[in-house]
Design a protein around this motif. Structure first.
Motif, PDB file in Angstrom:
ATOM      1  N   HIS A 247      -1.310 -47.273 -26.187  1.00 42.12           N
ATOM      2  CA  HIS A 247      -2.418 -46.574 -26.833  1.00 42.12           C
ATOM      3  C   HIS A 247      -3.224 -47.464 -27.779  1.00 42.12           C
ATOM      4  O   HIS A 247      -3.939 -46.958 -28.639  1.00 42.12           O
ATOM      5  CB  HIS A 247      -1.889 -45.361 -27.611  1.00 42.12           C
ATOM      6  CG  HIS A 247      -0.828 -45.712 -28.615  1.00 42.12           C
ATOM      7  ND1 HIS A 247       0.514 -45.606 -28.331  1.00 42.12           N
ATOM      8  CD2 HIS A 247      -0.901 -46.187 -29.879  1.00 42.12           C
ATOM      9  CE1 HIS A 247       1.215 -45.990 -29.381  1.00 42.12           C
ATOM     10  NE2 HIS A 247       0.366 -46.351 -30.336  1.00 42.12           N
ATOM     11  N   PHE A 341      -8.301 -41.971 -23.968  1.00 41.74           N
ATOM     12  CA  PHE A 341      -8.508 -41.107 -25.124  1.00 41.74           C
ATOM     13  C   PHE A 341      -9.620 -40.100 -24.857  1.00 41.74           C
ATOM     14  O   PHE A 341      -9.521 -38.924 -25.236  1.00 41.74           O
ATOM     15  CB  PHE A 341      -8.831 -41.941 -26.374  1.00 41.74           C
ATOM     16  CG  PHE A 341      -7.618 -42.436 -27.104  1.00 41.74           C
ATOM     17  CD1 PHE A 341      -6.816 -41.562 -27.820  1.00 41.74           C
ATOM     18  CD2 PHE A 341      -7.268 -43.779 -27.066  1.00 41.74           C
ATOM     19  CE1 PHE A 341      -5.685 -42.010 -28.494  1.00 41.74           C
ATOM     20  CE2 PHE A 341      -6.144 -44.238 -27.740  1.00 41.74           C
ATOM     21  CZ  PHE A 341      -5.345 -43.357 -28.451  1.00 41.74           C
ATOM     22  N   ASP A 360      -8.338 -37.023 -31.090  1.00 43.50           N
ATOM     23  CA  ASP A 360      -8.525 -38.149 -30.165  1.00 43.50           C
ATOM     24  C   ASP A 360      -9.906 -38.766 -30.313  1.00 43.50           C
ATOM     25  O   ASP A 360     -10.055 -39.997 -30.334  1.00 43.50           O
ATOM     26  CB  ASP A 360      -8.318 -37.684 -28.721  1.00 43.50           C
ATOM     27  CG  ASP A 360      -6.852 -37.683 -28.305  1.00 43.50           C
ATOM     28  OD1 ASP A 360      -6.027 -38.287 -29.014  1.00 43.50           O
ATOM     29  OD2 ASP A 360      -6.530 -37.076 -27.262  1.00 43.50           O
TER      30      ASP A 360
END
Length: 456
Positions: A247, A341, A360
């Motif tokens: 991420h 995302f 997000d």
């Protein structure tokens, strides 16, 4: 490249070329066993699959040439190829060559690995694991290129008509005698999803080489596929699976936004690195960024400077490519965390979880604005949360080969549908939502020689 690798790749290239350019029995009667017999070890499988200039450089790009992120002047349009002139104006055109045939060459290379992974000489358990991993990578490659083709050469997925709508020809073995026809849309998508699910069995979680498939890449591609199907539950689920494994985001404050090439290849956000050769209409000297799009970036948004450069006449060209290369001769069309995302944010919003969606979106944008200047979005969002996410999606993911897929799927919802316009030599051209021109015609030679049903 050593001569041995060259011979393997050359054999597969020749077989793939024959496959996609002829249906004559005199070719098909020739057996391929002798040509493919040189694939006999795990190292041979590796040499086939990990050669970057072959496997990671031919992602389809024509959708971006048809999209609305840029425009051409009359003179620049006139200086492009006949192919890009027609596609730019959304005209019927069927002499495509590369964007039709090149993906199938990569698919056939993947098929060669899949077909031989259980046949090559295995000397120990380590080689067995390597063979399984390479086979999984090949399933990913086959799915990736089949999906790329599906976004150009078949109608947008429609759950109600998918069992009768035409899909694309699915090439599932390296056998030249395999009869190739167009599958239905339902079968096309199910095959792509099945291949990605199979790839997950033996893919590693992380690799130093970002041009090789990993579990997070497969999850990311599954998210793309389901997003194009308007299956937002599964698209969000797989984006989440991807982000749980990887991420990282680039803090654009650390980027030299004045550079001709602000972003490195294999950068922090890169999950799976693949590129496409840009049509000449997208070269920096020709493609002018849509003025409304450019003006949508705030002055404290670093993307306004990292993504674009002035042409000196009030227009701008795009330079924010994740390829790490100056110019727009190639485009990054791989999978990156920013896309994931945005996928997850949109899916959260569509399922009514505005808090998670905003989390997000704000997390991504915090990495894009001058430090300390970004004002977080909070609920309720003026104009609607989904519209905001889609606006930011376009601003973040331009010139990555994604806009065409987004236009196709969003045109199914009147609230988000767009009519596109071009102006060339005093004439206006328009592309209406749902138009047949959202499906590009198959290459003429393949239709003539194989009997494939042509698109309208």
């Amino acid at each position: 490249m050593n001569m041995y690798k060259h011979n393997i790749l050359l054999s597969v290239f020749i077989l793939s070329w024959i496959l996609m350019n002829t249906s004559c029995s005199k070719f098909l009667e020739k057996k391929t066993d002798q040509s493919l017999s040189i694939v006999s070890t795990v190292d041979d499988l590796h040499e086939l699959l990990v050669y970057y200039p072959w496997m990671n450089s031919y992602s389809p790009s024509l959708g971006e040439a048809c999209s609305d992120n840029y425009y051409l002047t009359d003179d620049d349009w006139g200086a492009t190829s006949e192919l890009t002139q027609n596609l730019y104006l959304w005209q019927k055109y069927d002499q495509l060559k590369g964007d039709w045939s090149s993906p199938y060459r990569m698919i056939n290379t993947a098929n060669t690995v899949i077909d031989n992974a259980d046949k090559v000489t295995i000397n120990n358990s380590g080689e067995k694991q390597r063979a399984n991993t390479l086979k999984s990578m090949a399933y990913f490659v086959r799915a990736f290129y089949h999906f790329g083709l599906s976004q150009l050469f078949m109608k947008v997925y429609n759950k109600e008509t998918a069992k009768s709508d035409l899909g694309i020809p699915l090439k599932l073995t390296s056998d030249l005698n395999e009869k190739i026809t167009r599958a239905t849309a339902e079968v096309t998508y199910r095959q792509i999803i099945s291949d990605l699910e199979l790839s997950l069995k033996s893919l590693p979680i992380s690799l130093k080489e970002k041009y090789l498939a990993t579990k997070q890449a497969a999850y990311g591609e599954l998210s793309r596929v389901y997003l194009s199907m308007q299956d937002y539950q599964n698209a969000g689920k797989y984006a989440d699976s991807c982000l749980k494994l990887y991420h990282n985001l680039i803090d654009y404050n650390s980027v030299d936004s004045t550079s001709q090439s602000p972003f490195e290849q294999f950068n922090l956000e890169d999950i799976y690195d693949i590129q496409s050769i840009s049509p000449n209409s997208l070269q920096q000297s020709k493609a002018k960024v849509d003025s409304t799009l450019y003006k949508s970036y705030a002055n404290n948004d670093i993307r306004k400077y990292a993504f674009f450069q002035s042409n000196g006449d009030g227009t701008f060209h795009f330079k924010g490519n994740y390829t790490g290369k100056p110019g727009n001769h190639t485009m990054f069309t791989g999978i990156a965390t920013d896309e994931m995302f945005l996928n997850r944010a949109e899916c959260f919003a569509r399922q009514g979880d505005s808090s998670a969606a905003l989390n997000d979106l704000n997390n991504l944008l915090r990495h894009r604005y001058v430090k300390g200047t970004f004002k977080q979005y909070s609920s309720p969002v003026s104009g609607g949360l989904i519209k905001l996410i889609l606006k930011e999606r376009r601003k973040e993911l331009l010139f990555r080969g994604l806009r065409w897929t987004d236009l196709r799927r969003l045109n199914k919802e009147s609230e988000y549908a767009d009519t596109l316009y071009r102006f060339i030599n005093g004439k206006e051209y328009e592309l209406l939502p749902g138009s047949d021109r959202y499906t590009i015609q198959i290459d003429r030679r393949s239709v003539e020689l194989s009997g494939l049903i042509q698109n309208p």
